[in-house]
Enzyme design. Structure first.
Site, PDB file in Angstrom:
ATOM      1  CE1 TYR A  52      -3.750  -2.350   0.172  1.00  0.00           C
ATOM      2  CE2 TYR A  52      -2.716  -3.258   2.147  1.00  0.00           C
ATOM      3  CZ  TYR A  52      -3.671  -3.340   1.152  1.00  0.00           C
ATOM      4  OH  TYR A  52      -4.538  -4.397   1.112  1.00  0.00           O
ATOM      5  CG  ASN A  64      -9.971   1.772  -1.115  1.00  0.00           C
ATOM      6  OD1 ASN A  64     -10.491   0.658  -1.029  1.00  0.00           O
ATOM      7  ND2 ASN A  64      -8.663   1.941  -1.134  1.00  0.00           N
ATOM      8  CG  HIS A  94     -12.786  -8.147  -2.090  1.00  0.00           C
ATOM      9  ND1 HIS A  94     -12.611  -7.725  -3.387  1.00  0.00           N
ATOM     10  CD2 HIS A  94     -11.775  -7.580  -1.375  1.00  0.00           C
ATOM     11  CE1 HIS A  94     -11.530  -6.950  -3.458  1.00  0.00           C
ATOM     12  NE2 HIS A  94     -11.002  -6.852  -2.246  1.00  0.00           N
ATOM     13  CG  ASP A  97     -28.306  -3.865  -1.779  1.00  0.00           C
ATOM     14  OD1 ASP A  97     -28.054  -4.090  -2.982  1.00  0.00           O
ATOM     15  OD2 ASP A  97     -28.779  -4.724  -1.011  1.00  0.00           O
ATOM     16  CG  HIS A 104      -9.739  -1.334  -5.203  1.00  0.00           C
ATOM     17  ND1 HIS A 104     -10.217  -1.571  -3.935  1.00  0.00           N
ATOM     18  CD2 HIS A 104     -10.773  -1.511  -6.046  1.00  0.00           C
ATOM     19  CE1 HIS A 104     -11.499  -1.896  -4.016  1.00  0.00           C
ATOM     20  NE2 HIS A 104     -11.863  -1.864  -5.276  1.00  0.00           N
ATOM     21  CB  ILE A 105      -4.112   1.699  -2.640  1.00  0.00           C
ATOM     22  CG1 ILE A 105      -4.880   2.884  -2.040  1.00  0.00           C
ATOM     23  CG2 ILE A 105      -2.602   1.926  -2.589  1.00  0.00           C
ATOM     24  CD1 ILE A 105      -4.701   3.039  -0.536  1.00  0.00           C
ATOM     25  NE  ARG A 153      -6.208  -9.182  -1.113  1.00  0.00           N
ATOM     26  CZ  ARG A 153      -6.505  -8.797   0.139  1.00  0.00           C
ATOM     27  NH1 ARG A 153      -7.412  -7.870   0.350  1.00  0.00           N
ATOM     28  NH2 ARG A 153      -5.884  -9.339   1.184  1.00  0.00           N
TER      29      ARG A 153
HETATM   30  O1  CA2 Z   1      -5.971  -1.904  -2.637  1.00  0.00           O
HETATM   31  C1  CA2 Z   1      -6.887  -1.404  -1.971  1.00  0.00           C
HETATM   32  O2  CA2 Z   1      -7.085  -0.211  -1.882  1.00  0.00           O
HETATM   33  C2  CA2 Z   1      -7.825  -2.332  -1.176  1.00  0.00           C
HETATM   34  O3  CA2 Z   1      -9.145  -1.800  -1.258  1.00  0.00           O
HETATM   35  C3  CA2 Z   1      -7.337  -2.312   0.257  1.00  0.00           C
HETATM   36  C4  CA2 Z   1      -8.079  -3.293   1.152  1.00  0.00           C
HETATM   37  C5  CA2 Z   1      -8.120  -4.692   0.542  1.00  0.00           C
HETATM   38  O4  CA2 Z   1      -8.930  -5.547   1.338  1.00  0.00           O
HETATM   39  C6  CA2 Z   1      -8.656  -4.662  -0.867  1.00  0.00           C
HETATM   40  O5  CA2 Z   1      -8.616  -5.972  -1.404  1.00  0.00           O
HETATM   41  C7  CA2 Z   1      -7.836  -3.736  -1.741  1.00  0.00           C
HETATM   42  C8  CA2 Z   1      -7.393  -3.403   2.525  1.00  0.00           C
HETATM   43  C9  CA2 Z   1      -7.248  -2.113   3.253  1.00  0.00           C
HETATM   44  C10 CA2 Z   1      -6.365  -2.346   4.433  1.00  0.00           C
HETATM   45  O6  CA2 Z   1      -5.311  -1.426   4.361  1.00  0.00           O
HETATM   46  C11 CA2 Z   1      -4.212  -1.624   5.125  1.00  0.00           C
HETATM   47  C12 CA2 Z   1      -3.222  -0.701   5.009  1.00  0.00           C
HETATM   48  C13 CA2 Z   1      -2.075  -0.830   5.733  1.00  0.00           C
HETATM   49  C14 CA2 Z   1      -1.908  -1.891   6.588  1.00  0.00           C
HETATM   50  C15 CA2 Z   1      -2.910  -2.824   6.721  1.00  0.00           C
HETATM   51  C16 CA2 Z   1      -4.071  -2.687   5.984  1.00  0.00           C
END
Ligand code: CA2
Length: 152
Positions: A26, A77, A83, A90, A103-104, A114
């Site tokens: 991330y 986001n 998922h 809704d 999504h990042i 995912r």
């Molecule tokens: O890539 C993305 O932006 C996601 O939406 C991030 C979600 C993940 O479940 C999606 O599949 C993709 C997770 C967010 C959690 O972010 C964290 C950041 C730093 C450390 C731990 C979790």
């Protein structure tokens, strides 16, 4: 009613942890950086951003419902709710505002679970795997749509 010059920015569960763990996935930017990136992109077009992040689905639903009153669109986001959540989908489809899904990370290059998004087909903009700058892209593309400046 004239179109409000405001977007709702929604960040779902665990995105408050940005910049503290998993930088290889991330990056190192924080949630505050995300809000700044989106706010600056909106300001360049004369829009403002109202930002909400929560680890509680109901808080996100209430913010989405409230956006009907004073926002032109929603940048979201949904985190892991992407998922799993028919409920979130809704809410987004129920408010009938244009939605940009961000999504990042590149979710299609990650685990199979995912690859499916409950939000994807209620969103008109999708920005995936562009990191935090992707929020600026999403804001700009959504503003193009709400102001009638989109291609096509
Ligand atoms: O890539 C993305 O932006 C996601 O939406 C991030 C979600 C993940 O479940 C999606 O599949 C993709 C997770 C967010 C959690 O972010 C964290 C950041 C730093 C450390 C731990 C979790």
């Amino acid at each position: 009613m004239t179109t409000p010059r405001r977007l709702l920015l929604v960040n779902g569960p665990n995105l408050n942890l940005l910049g503290t763990r998993e930088p290889e996935i991330y990056g190192t930017a924080t949630l505050a950086d995300v809000v700044q990136v989106a706010t600056d992109a909106a300001a360049r077009r004369g829009f403002e951003v109202r930002a909400v992040q929560s680890n509680h689905e109901g808080v996100l639903l209430d913010a989405i419902h409230d956006a009907r009153e004073d926002c032109a669109g929603i940048v979201i986001n949904p985190g892991g709710l992407t998922h799993t959540s028919v409920v979130l989908r809704d809410a987004l489809s129920g408010v009938a505002l244009p939605v940009a899904e961000v999504h990042i990370s590149d979710v299609m290059a990650r685990e199979e679970f995912r690859h499916h998004s409950y939000v994807a087909d209620v969103a008109v903009v999708h920005v995936i795997g562009e990191g935090v700058p992707g929020y600026a892209t999403a804001v700009a593309r959504l503003i193009d749509i709400v102001t009638g400046q989109a291609d096509g």
